[in-house]
Design an enzyme around this catalytic site. Structure first.
Site, mmCIF file in Angstrom:
data_model
loop_
_atom_site.group_PDB
_atom_site.id
_atom_site.type_symbol
_atom_site.label_atom_id
_atom_site.label_comp_id
_atom_site.label_asym_id
_atom_site.label_seq_id
_atom_site.Cartn_x
_atom_site.Cartn_y
_atom_site.Cartn_z
ATOM 1 N N CYS A 51 -70.032 -40.690 43.635
ATOM 2 C CA CYS A 51 -68.931 -40.238 43.516
ATOM 3 C C CYS A 51 -68.643 -41.531 44.867
ATOM 4 C CB CYS A 51 -68.572 -39.017 44.411
ATOM 5 S SG CYS A 51 -67.280 -38.755 44.971
ATOM 6 N N SER A 109 -91.744 -14.508 64.927
ATOM 7 C CA SER A 109 -90.314 -13.414 64.983
ATOM 8 C C SER A 109 -90.087 -12.482 63.943
ATOM 9 C CB SER A 109 -89.388 -14.246 64.578
ATOM 10 O OG SER A 109 -89.135 -14.549 63.628
ATOM 11 N N GLU A 141 -75.248 -32.958 41.338
ATOM 12 C CA GLU A 141 -75.381 -31.676 42.140
ATOM 13 C C GLU A 141 -75.361 -30.336 42.564
ATOM 14 O OE1 GLU A 141 -73.928 -34.346 43.048
ATOM 15 O OE2 GLU A 141 -73.118 -33.992 44.904
ATOM 16 N N HIS A 168 -69.919 -35.130 40.388
ATOM 17 C CA HIS A 168 -71.514 -34.781 41.378
ATOM 18 C C HIS A 168 -72.327 -34.191 40.521
ATOM 19 C CE1 HIS A 168 -69.111 -35.100 44.757
ATOM 20 N NE2 HIS A 168 -68.153 -34.917 44.212
#
Ligand code: XMP
Length: 511
Positions: A80, A222, A170, A168
């Site tokens: 891009c 935790s 991804e 893109h």
């Protein structure tokens, strides 16, 4: 660690982290660095990816990376903004698009490139998100693929391993995006796929042993995935020299303190459970403002942890379950290329335990990788698959002030809801779920009696990172049974509602 590694240069795109996750899914180690902070050891990276950006290459604020050690010297994939940058400043031209170029498009190949397009079919769906378009290719540019609206959708540079794509790869909507990344990284750049959970565990354990030697380390557990996996890695490395502290703030789920403590002991951890419920509840008495409640809990936690850490003689390190998204230096999309880093600790005025040296064994991992690493160490799937739970616990799910009785009611309600989700095989389909105790009473009728009791809300959301979320369309039959069970089993509740708000505009927690 001497892994093959890939450098991702970030120009501020909202998708940069997704590029890294896709690359890691290929078992290739990669790092994100801001475009203007190229690492000094750039020679050690096997390939470079340029991300997208909210900026325009034509604008005054265009971002200019120094590619002198990269361009033509190592395989380069420009996505891009990256593709536009290579065109605009190397003999080509970028101009505003005539049509909006957002969303789906389909590739048609102009020139065959077997390595780059291997296993990618004609018409493959790709995802576009840009408002500028590449009018003319750069010097030595060779057009590889177009879409209906975008002529120069993919090109390469003759004589270099430099590839550029306008779309893109991804994002999940680019159906063959991962294949394209694999083609570039594995077939063209010859990067070995040597980053696996097992190799991570082996190397991390070795590194921790070298770094920590015989030193003692303290870690606060935790009950969540990150601190548990961090503890397991450290335990493998230094055994009994890892001192874990698990604090009961009285705001955990029903039975969570004892169950999880047992689970930790079963894993062989050197763990001390500290029941400080009363101390927390005393500090919360009379507080109803959410931020004040959070502050009180944070303060008491530090006091309790500090007291406990002092009990361990000669401790040198504090371990934390920090993960990669917490440490990535991000390029600001609005205020120019300034960098911000989230930090877990400040300097000055700190409690003693926070002055210890810090060890963060998970700080190179994304959340899904933390789970894979945990699974590769045979950690219990119920521990690894646990929903996220906020640090202040039920305190921010009891709206308004907190009393021991309200905690009890909410623990019971939450247990009916969560156990129900598990029984109906819905738990793993939900990102996060819980119950909220509302600060209102409502009228009901039980038997022939009028009741005036508490109302609770149930919340279940789908999300990937908690940043955005949508409510889950739970089956009516499940909601019906859960509501009945809650009202019949939990004394003090006579009404149940289901929260159907998305985030944004609502948030996941009510406070
Ligand atoms: P919100 O309510 O902002 O929550 O949509 C997003 C995610 O963050 C968790 N959350 C917290 N976690 N301390 C935490 O450790 C907090 O004070 C806190 N507040 C919200 C929330 O559970 C959700 O996963």
């Amino acid at each position: 660690m001497q892994h093959n590694k890939v450098l991702i240069l970030d120009f501020g795109s909202q998708y940069t982290q997704l590029i890294a996750r896709r690359v890691r899914e290929l078992n290739i180690y990669c790092e994100i660095h801001p475009f203007n902070k190229i690492p000094n050891n750039v020679e050690e990276y096997k390939a470079v990816v340029l991300s997208g950006s909210p900026f325009s290459v034509r604008g005054e604020n265009a971002l200019h990376p120094d590619l002198s050690k990269i361009r033509g010297k190592k395989p380069l994939l420009a996505v891009c903004y990256g593709a536009q940058y290579l065109a605009h400043f190397s003999g080509g031209e970028v101009a505003p698009s005539n049509t909006r170029e957002y969303g789906r498009a389909n590739l048609s190949f102009v020139k065959s490139d077997e390595a780059f397009f291997e296993n990618i079919n004609k018409g493959s769906q790709v995802w576009m998100s840009h408002s500028d378009t590449i009018k003319n290719l750069p010097t030595n540019g060779v057009l590889l693929a177009s879409t209906n609206d975008v002529q120069n959708a993919a090109y390469k540079i003759e004589g270099e391993d430099t590839y550029a794509i306008q779309f893109h790869p991804e994002v999940y909507h680019s159906t063959d995006g991962k294949q394209l990344l694999e083609n570039f990284l594995v077939h063209i750049a010859k990067v070995e796929q040597d980053w696996t959970p097992q190799s991570f565990v082996e190397e991390t354990v070795e590194d921790l042993q070298t770094k920590l030697g015989n030193d003692r380390v303290v870690l606060g557990l935790s009950g969540g995935v990150d601190s548990s996996v961090a503890a397991m890695l450290l335990h493998k490395a230094i055994g009994e020299n890892l001192y874990c502290i698990f604090v009961n703030n009285g705001l955990l789920r029903k039975n969570e303190f004892t169950d999880v403590l047992e689970q930790y002991k079963g894993m062989g951890l050197n763990v001390k459970g500290v029941d400080a419920s009363t101390r927390f509840l005393d500090a919360l008495a009379g507080l109803s403002d959410p931020e004040e409640k959070r502050k009180a809990i944070g303060r008491v936690f530090i006091e309790v942890f500090d007291d406990e850490a002092h009990e361990i003689s000669d401790v040198k390190w504090l371990a934390q379950g920090t993960i990669y998204p917490d440490v990535i230096e991000s390029v600001s999309a609005t205020g120019g290329p300034s960098a911000t880093i989230k930090s877990h600790h400040n300097v000055g005025g700190l409690p003693d335990f926070m002055k210890l040296r810090i060890v963060e064994p998970l700080k190179a991992l994304f959340k899904d990788e933390v789970r894979r690493v945990g699974a590769s160490m045979d950690m219990d799937a119920t521990l690894l698959g646990r929903h996220p739970f906020p640090g202040p616990g039920l305190a921010i799910r009891i709206l308004g002030d907190i009393t021991a009785e309200k905690v009890r009611i909410l623990q019971e309600v939450d247990a009916v809801f969560i156990n129900g989700l598990k029984e109906w095989n819905l738990y793993d389909k939900v990102w996060q779920a819980g119950a909220i105790l509302l600060p209102v009473n409502s009228v009901g009728v039980m038997g022939d009696e009028r009741t005036y009791e508490k109302c609770v809300a149930l919340r279940a959301v789908e999300s990937t990172d908690g940043m955005t979320a949508d409510w889950v369309n739970l089956p009516y039959e499940f909601l019906q049974k859960t509501s009945n069970d809650i009202i019949n089993k939990v004394k003090g509740v006579n009404r149940v509602v289901y929260d159907i708000s998305s985030k944004p505009p609502a948030t996941i927690e009510w406070e």
